[in-house]
Design a protein around this motif. Sequence first.
Motif, short mmCIF file in Angstrom:
data_model
loop_
_atom_site.label_atom_id
_atom_site.label_comp_id
_atom_site.label_asym_id
_atom_site.label_seq_id
_atom_site.Cartn_x
_atom_site.Cartn_y
_atom_site.Cartn_z
N ARG A 76 40.36 44.98 47.71
CA ARG A 76 39.68 45.49 46.52
C ARG A 76 38.31 44.84 46.36
NH1 ARG A 76 44.29 44.45 42.57
NH2 ARG A 76 45.93 45.36 43.80
N VAL A 77 38.23 43.55 46.57
CA VAL A 77 36.95 42.85 46.45
C VAL A 77 35.98 43.34 47.52
CG1 VAL A 77 35.83 40.59 46.64
CG2 VAL A 77 37.96 40.82 45.37
N ALA A 78 36.46 43.49 48.74
CA ALA A 78 35.60 43.98 49.82
C ALA A 78 35.14 45.40 49.55
CB ALA A 78 36.34 43.91 51.15
N SER A 79 36.02 46.23 49.01
CA SER A 79 35.66 47.60 48.70
C SER A 79 34.61 47.66 47.59
CB SER A 79 36.90 48.38 48.28
OG SER A 79 36.57 49.70 47.94
N ILE A 80 34.76 46.81 46.59
CA ILE A 80 33.78 46.78 45.50
C ILE A 80 32.42 46.31 46.02
CG2 ILE A 80 33.17 45.55 43.37
CD1 ILE A 80 36.19 45.62 42.69
N LEU A 81 32.42 45.26 46.83
CA LEU A 81 31.16 44.77 47.39
C LEU A 81 30.50 45.80 48.30
CD1 LEU A 81 32.07 41.06 48.16
CD2 LEU A 81 30.64 41.93 46.32
N LEU A 82 31.30 46.50 49.07
CA LEU A 82 30.77 47.53 49.96
C LEU A 82 30.18 48.69 49.17
CD1 LEU A 82 30.50 48.14 52.95
CD2 LEU A 82 32.71 49.25 52.85
N SER A 83 30.82 49.07 48.10
CA SER A 83 30.28 50.13 47.25
C SER A 83 28.97 49.70 46.60
CB SER A 83 31.29 50.50 46.16
OG SER A 83 32.45 51.03 46.73
N ILE A 84 28.91 48.47 46.14
CA ILE A 84 27.68 47.97 45.53
C ILE A 84 26.55 47.96 46.56
CG2 ILE A 84 26.58 45.89 44.59
CD1 ILE A 84 29.25 45.31 43.18
N ALA A 85 26.83 47.50 47.77
CA ALA A 85 25.81 47.47 48.82
C ALA A 85 25.34 48.88 49.17
CB ALA A 85 26.35 46.78 50.06
N PHE A 86 26.25 49.83 49.21
CA PHE A 86 25.90 51.21 49.54
C PHE A 86 24.98 51.80 48.48
CE2 PHE A 86 27.02 55.77 49.17
CZ PHE A 86 26.44 56.20 50.34
N TYR A 87 25.34 51.64 47.21
CA TYR A 87 24.54 52.22 46.14
C TYR A 87 23.20 51.50 45.97
CZ TYR A 87 28.54 55.10 45.08
OH TYR A 87 29.56 56.00 45.17
N LEU A 88 23.16 50.21 46.21
CA LEU A 88 21.88 49.49 46.18
C LEU A 88 20.96 49.97 47.30
CD1 LEU A 88 22.80 45.82 45.29
CD2 LEU A 88 21.49 47.44 43.93
N ASP A 119 51.46 49.14 55.39
CA ASP A 119 50.06 49.51 55.27
C ASP A 119 49.68 49.72 53.82
OD1 ASP A 119 49.86 49.41 58.00
OD2 ASP A 119 50.18 51.57 58.26
N LEU A 120 50.59 50.29 53.04
CA LEU A 120 50.33 50.55 51.64
C LEU A 120 50.17 49.24 50.87
CD1 LEU A 120 50.06 52.79 49.53
CD2 LEU A 120 52.51 52.61 49.15
N ILE A 121 50.98 48.27 51.19
CA ILE A 121 50.88 46.97 50.55
C ILE A 121 49.57 46.29 50.96
CG2 ILE A 121 51.90 44.67 50.41
CD1 ILE A 121 54.61 46.02 50.79
N LYS A 122 49.21 46.41 52.21
CA LYS A 122 47.99 45.78 52.71
C LYS A 122 46.75 46.40 52.08
CE LYS A 122 45.82 44.45 57.02
NZ LYS A 122 45.83 44.57 58.46
N ASN A 123 46.76 47.73 51.84
CA ASN A 123 45.60 48.39 51.26
C ASN A 123 45.39 48.01 49.80
OD1 ASN A 123 44.91 49.72 53.58
ND2 ASN A 123 46.07 51.56 53.08
N ASN A 124 46.43 47.61 49.10
CA ASN A 124 46.31 47.26 47.69
C ASN A 124 46.13 45.77 47.46
OD1 ASN A 124 46.54 49.91 46.83
ND2 ASN A 124 48.76 49.83 46.80
N SER A 125 45.89 45.01 48.51
CA SER A 125 45.75 43.57 48.35
C SER A 125 44.43 43.25 47.64
CB SER A 125 45.81 42.88 49.70
OG SER A 125 44.67 43.19 50.45
N PRO A 126 44.36 42.12 46.94
CA PRO A 126 43.13 41.76 46.23
C PRO A 126 41.92 41.59 47.14
CG PRO A 126 44.96 40.38 45.51
CD PRO A 126 45.44 41.19 46.68
N ASP A 127 42.14 41.15 48.38
CA ASP A 127 41.02 40.98 49.31
C ASP A 127 40.35 42.31 49.62
OD1 ASP A 127 41.51 38.29 49.42
OD2 ASP A 127 42.73 38.42 51.24
#
Length: 114
Positions: free
Chosen positions: A35-47, A25-33
């Motif tokens: 991170r990109v989804a988390s960044i996009l989700l944060s941007i959508a939330f703040y927008l 699970d730790l390896i899966k949480n740090n995958s590049p996919d």
Amino acid sequence: MSVQHTNFNTSQDKGKTGQEVIKPDLIKNNSPDNRVASILLSIAFYLAIVYLVLFLLFGLSNPWGMLIIIFLAPSLISFIIATILTGIGRKKGNKNFLYTSIIFYIASVLLAYD
């Protein structure tokens, strides 16, 4: 003199064979996919928060803006609920909150009479 044993093995130590246990699970949480989804989700939330604040500030600044807010109240309420669910889903990492927020965003579009 007696010989004292200083080996304090516990049930957790018995499971390890000298190698560090790596959780998948730790390896899966740090995958590049993720991170990109988390960044996009944060941007959508703040927008979404910026959109709500600007809409309410401009809507309350003039008399016609209040009429627009009243007319679009169902859309705004569903948009606010979706934004809150997006924030909760982003913090907890729960996809059910995110899927529910998508439904509320779609309802917000439909209730805006567009």
